[in-house]
Design a protein around this motif. Sequence first.
Motif, PDB file in Angstrom:
ATOM      1  N   PRO A 101     -66.470 -17.010-139.895  1.00 15.61           N
ATOM      2  CA  PRO A 101     -66.614 -16.607-141.289  1.00 15.61           C
ATOM      3  C   PRO A 101     -65.325 -16.008-141.828  1.00 15.61           C
ATOM      4  CG  PRO A 101     -67.648 -14.974-139.867  1.00 15.61           C
ATOM      5  CD  PRO A 101     -67.140 -16.064-138.978  1.00 15.61           C
ATOM      6  N   LEU A 102     -64.851 -16.515-142.954  1.00 17.63           N
ATOM      7  CA  LEU A 102     -63.649 -15.976-143.595  1.00 17.63           C
ATOM      8  C   LEU A 102     -63.988 -15.541-145.009  1.00 17.63           C
ATOM      9  CD1 LEU A 102     -60.662 -18.324-142.624  1.00 17.63           C
ATOM     10  CD2 LEU A 102     -61.382 -16.182-141.561  1.00 17.63           C
ATOM     11  N   THR A 103     -63.464 -14.401-145.404  1.00 17.78           N
ATOM     12  CA  THR A 103     -63.608 -13.931-146.776  1.00 17.78           C
ATOM     13  C   THR A 103     -62.306 -14.045-147.545  1.00 17.78           C
ATOM     14  OG1 THR A 103     -63.191 -11.659-146.023  1.00 17.78           O
ATOM     15  CG2 THR A 103     -65.492 -12.349-146.207  1.00 17.78           C
ATOM     16  N   THR A 104     -61.284 -14.593-146.905  1.00 13.62           N
ATOM     17  CA  THR A 104     -60.000 -14.813-147.565  1.00 13.62           C
ATOM     18  C   THR A 104     -59.324 -16.013-146.936  1.00 13.62           C
ATOM     19  OG1 THR A 104     -57.765 -13.933-147.920  1.00 13.62           O
ATOM     20  CG2 THR A 104     -58.962 -13.089-146.022  1.00 13.62           C
ATOM     21  N   ALA A 105     -58.682 -16.833-147.775  1.00 12.16           N
ATOM     22  CA  ALA A 105     -57.974 -18.007-147.270  1.00 12.16           C
ATOM     23  C   ALA A 105     -56.682 -17.642-146.552  1.00 12.16           C
ATOM     24  CB  ALA A 105     -57.666 -18.959-148.424  1.00 12.16           C
ATOM     25  N   SER A 106     -56.243 -16.403-146.662  1.00 16.47           N
ATOM     26  CA  SER A 106     -54.968 -16.012-146.055  1.00 16.47           C
ATOM     27  C   SER A 106     -55.007 -16.050-144.532  1.00 16.47           C
ATOM     28  CB  SER A 106     -54.559 -14.613-146.533  1.00 16.47           C
ATOM     29  OG  SER A 106     -55.537 -13.648-146.190  1.00 16.47           O
ATOM     30  N   LEU A 107     -56.207 -16.062-143.935  1.00 11.00           N
ATOM     31  CA  LEU A 107     -56.313 -16.113-142.477  1.00 11.00           C
ATOM     32  C   LEU A 107     -56.563 -17.530-141.950  1.00 11.00           C
ATOM     33  CD1 LEU A 107     -58.503 -12.917-141.842  1.00 11.00           C
ATOM     34  CD2 LEU A 107     -56.058 -13.194-141.390  1.00 11.00           C
ATOM     35  N   LEU A 108     -56.666 -18.506-142.839  1.00 12.54           N
ATOM     36  CA  LEU A 108     -57.034 -19.859-142.435  1.00 12.54           C
ATOM     37  C   LEU A 108     -56.051 -20.460-141.435  1.00 12.54           C
ATOM     38  CD1 LEU A 108     -58.875 -22.343-142.769  1.00 12.54           C
ATOM     39  CD2 LEU A 108     -57.436 -23.034-144.707  1.00 12.54           C
ATOM     40  N   THR A 109     -54.755 -20.272-141.669  1.00  7.93           N
ATOM     41  CA  THR A 109     -53.739 -20.851-140.795  1.00  7.93           C
ATOM     42  C   THR A 109     -53.916 -20.395-139.357  1.00  7.93           C
ATOM     43  OG1 THR A 109     -52.122 -21.066-142.567  1.00  7.93           O
ATOM     44  CG2 THR A 109     -51.253 -20.929-140.331  1.00  7.93           C
ATOM     45  N   HIS A 110     -54.136 -19.102-139.157  1.00  9.51           N
ATOM     46  CA  HIS A 110     -54.276 -18.568-137.809  1.00  9.51           C
ATOM     47  C   HIS A 110     -55.555 -19.062-137.144  1.00  9.51           C
ATOM     48  CE1 HIS A 110     -50.805 -16.132-138.635  1.00  9.51           C
ATOM     49  NE2 HIS A 110     -51.402 -15.553-139.655  1.00  9.51           N
ATOM     50  N   VAL A 111     -56.619 -19.234-137.912  1.00  6.59           N
ATOM     51  CA  VAL A 111     -57.863 -19.751-137.351  1.00  6.59           C
ATOM     52  C   VAL A 111     -57.669 -21.167-136.825  1.00  6.59           C
ATOM     53  CG1 VAL A 111     -60.206 -20.502-137.937  1.00  6.59           C
ATOM     54  CG2 VAL A 111     -59.389 -18.281-138.722  1.00  6.59           C
TER      55      VAL A 111
ATOM     56  N   GLU B 170     -64.330 -10.527-136.988  1.00  2.00           N
ATOM     57  CA  GLU B 170     -65.285  -9.501-137.384  1.00  2.00           C
ATOM     58  C   GLU B 170     -66.658 -10.112-137.622  1.00  2.00           C
ATOM     59  OE1 GLU B 170     -63.653  -5.913-139.922  1.00  2.00           O
ATOM     60  OE2 GLU B 170     -62.881  -7.804-140.683  1.00  2.00           O
ATOM     61  N   SER B 171     -67.690  -9.437-137.162  1.00  2.00           N
ATOM     62  CA  SER B 171     -69.047  -9.878-137.452  1.00  2.00           C
ATOM     63  C   SER B 171     -69.425  -9.447-138.856  1.00  2.00           C
ATOM     64  CB  SER B 171     -70.027  -9.262-136.447  1.00  2.00           C
ATOM     65  OG  SER B 171     -71.357  -9.555-136.800  1.00  2.00           O
ATOM     66  N   ILE B 172     -69.898 -10.383-139.686  1.00  2.17           N
ATOM     67  CA  ILE B 172     -70.315 -10.018-141.045  1.00  2.17           C
ATOM     68  C   ILE B 172     -71.772 -10.387-141.305  1.00  2.17           C
ATOM     69  CG2 ILE B 172     -67.958 -10.362-141.884  1.00  2.17           C
ATOM     70  CD1 ILE B 172     -68.956 -12.881-143.308  1.00  2.17           C
ATOM     71  N   TYR B 173     -72.458 -11.003-140.325  1.00  2.00           N
ATOM     72  CA  TYR B 173     -73.823 -11.448-140.549  1.00  2.00           C
ATOM     73  C   TYR B 173     -74.838 -10.436-140.035  1.00  2.00           C
ATOM     74  CZ  TYR B 173     -71.664 -15.932-141.538  1.00  2.00           C
ATOM     75  OH  TYR B 173     -70.895 -16.927-142.084  1.00  2.00           O
ATOM     76  N   ARG B 174     -75.938 -10.311-140.756  1.00  2.00           N
ATOM     77  CA  ARG B 174     -77.031  -9.425-140.344  1.00  2.00           C
ATOM     78  C   ARG B 174     -77.889 -10.138-139.299  1.00  2.00           C
ATOM     79  NH1 ARG B 174     -82.264  -8.667-142.221  1.00  2.00           N
ATOM     80  NH2 ARG B 174     -81.901 -10.084-143.975  1.00  2.00           N
ATOM     81  N   ASP B 175     -78.053  -9.480-138.167  1.00  2.00           N
ATOM     82  CA  ASP B 175     -78.839 -10.066-137.089  1.00  2.00           C
ATOM     83  C   ASP B 175     -80.331  -9.869-137.358  1.00  2.00           C
ATOM     84  OD1 ASP B 175     -79.323 -11.325-134.651  1.00  2.00           O
ATOM     85  OD2 ASP B 175     -79.375  -9.423-133.564  1.00  2.00           O
TER      86      ASP B 175
ATOM     87  N   ASP C 146     -75.243  -4.885-143.365  1.00  2.00           N
ATOM     88  CA  ASP C 146     -75.126  -3.689-144.201  1.00  2.00           C
ATOM     89  C   ASP C 146     -73.739  -3.069-144.082  1.00  2.00           C
ATOM     90  OD1 ASP C 146     -77.752  -4.013-144.974  1.00  2.00           O
ATOM     91  OD2 ASP C 146     -78.555  -2.590-143.507  1.00  2.00           O
ATOM     92  N   LYS C 147     -73.179  -3.090-142.876  1.00  2.00           N
ATOM     93  CA  LYS C 147     -71.850  -2.505-142.672  1.00  2.00           C
ATOM     94  C   LYS C 147     -70.795  -3.268-143.468  1.00  2.00           C
ATOM     95  CE  LYS C 147     -70.759  -0.769-138.760  1.00  2.00           C
ATOM     96  NZ  LYS C 147     -70.439  -0.570-137.322  1.00  2.00           N
ATOM     97  N   TRP C 148     -70.887  -4.599-143.438  1.00  2.00           N
ATOM     98  CA  TRP C 148     -69.924  -5.410-144.179  1.00  2.00           C
ATOM     99  C   TRP C 148     -70.070  -5.175-145.679  1.00  2.00           C
ATOM    100  CZ3 TRP C 148     -69.757  -9.174-147.913  1.00  2.00           C
ATOM    101  CH2 TRP C 148     -68.550  -9.852-148.056  1.00  2.00           C
ATOM    102  N   LEU C 149     -71.304  -5.155-146.172  1.00  2.00           N
ATOM    103  CA  LEU C 149     -71.522  -4.923-147.599  1.00  2.00           C
ATOM    104  C   LEU C 149     -71.024  -3.550-148.018  1.00  2.00           C
ATOM    105  CD1 LEU C 149     -75.096  -6.455-147.964  1.00  2.00           C
ATOM    106  CD2 LEU C 149     -72.962  -7.405-148.856  1.00  2.00           C
TER     107      LEU C 149
END
Length: 542
Positions: free
Chosen positions: A238-248, A318-323, A357-360
């Motif tokens: 999961p990415l919230t910014t395209a700036s990390l796409l290259t490294h992924v 980083e985990s951003i999803y609610r389990d 909730d932490k991500w939000l």
Amino acid sequence: MDYGSHSGGGGGVYSMFGAQASQLLAEQASAEPSGSNQYDWDAQQAPASNELDLVFIMDATGSMGSYIDSATKNIETICDNIIQSEKLSTTGALRVGLVSFRDHPPQDYTYVTKNFGFTSSIAEMKENLAGLYASGGGDGPEAVTAALKCTLDLDWRPSATRLAVLITDAPPHGIGEYGDGFPKGSPDGSDPLVLVRQMAQMGISLFMVACEPGLSSYSNAADFYQGIVRVTSGLLVPLTTASLLTHVIIAAAGEAMALNRLHTEVGDAVVERLKSLSLEAASSERPPAVSDLMDEVARDLHQRLLLRNENTKQLVVESIYRDSDEARQNIEVWSTAPDVETAKPHIQKVYGSRLSDKWLSTRQTSSSLTSHAPFPRSRAGGGSSSSSTSSTWNNVSSTSSASNPSPSSRKVVSNFSTFSAGTGMSMSGSPSFGSPQRFGGTSTSAAFSAGSPEGNKSPAFYGARGQQGGSRMGVRDDDDDDDDDDDKEEEDRPLPVAVETDEGALEFAGEDGSKLRLKQGAISLDQARRLAMSSAYRGGLA
């Protein structure tokens, strides 16, 4: 869950072994040595080819402008770093391809898919990417299934590691999303679950870049994609910014090539072990679930590979999803059902936000600030400031999570080779780094960019060009990529710089504060499980 004739033992869990594989196992039953548990995990076949076929499956609808821009501007960096870190010295060892997609008419009348094929020319690939622009899209779901079909039809080299990177913020048609213009699935009649199983059998590893928070505005999309990458032994990032796409992408290439090398060495032993366990289970009064058999093989394989000091490259996000129990159930359904129509009756409703909730909370805090530091700042007592809630990290190549290292232990790395070079190098302790790389015209010794150019707008909640990322819930942000000033602003922005953690990993922070780590170390249990799954599919057991 029970899929009728497809159900296996252990509570009716869907069997990954198809009818053809079951017949093969039955025919070999008499030939198997009774009680044999010994397999040569160290057996080595012909050396793995040092070649890579990498294809970008790019969503070209209206909300994807920043990701298209990032891929276009940084394609040379991506290719150069893959060639260097994976030691692809042979001419043509790296081929890159592009499949772009929008939607079927009447949702979109521009095009459904464009298949550019593979090329060994970086200049040609950049030209192909530069010809894309984000526009259109119609309803929420897009022609993802048609794009997967195009990907299968590419001229993949038999000897190469095969990697597909899907970049989108939308699900395919037919998986049960509200307002789907094609609720019965892709108009061409293809089924995405059938296609991804064919990809797995061909040894194509699918990595999914989930563009968030747009993707999580759908009910089923995140669970669906986590299910299908499990089938193909890939990962969802999961990415919230395209700036990390290259490294992924660089990290995905490193992981895929490492696991393909291991498959060449131990794949046959994995298949033989699975056959033996399956035959033993069939004769048992209470046969275990196929998933339990796979776990047993993965644990055994993991221990054997640890004993031989096997190191792999690993991506940590980083985990951003609610389990939730419902989400876990859905991922299992999508990864085991033979087709979408079989899966849909078993999909459970997940109430509330799909994001943690932490991500939000973190993003809500950051959106109220005019700028932010790329990493949390320490305060007295060892706590963190209110603007930097402690992050939960998920190693997407490991079943365990690592704690966030102390900010005081981080230092900017000014001299490194992206994601390490060569399989003999360990990044634990005191890593030895190669020559400095340049990203976006800026040396990696440069300081992190402070804050977001959007001012007090949180990039996490805004799509490309400042349109609300949550527009998938109602109004789409189509045709939002026509601002030349914004294009200039994107072009002048350097990629994130690596920071070395006390664990020896390299850490990058996106322009919205989100982070990922790249490291090399002992192979993880999750990687061993993915290796076992890939070997099973490629060995004809699915």
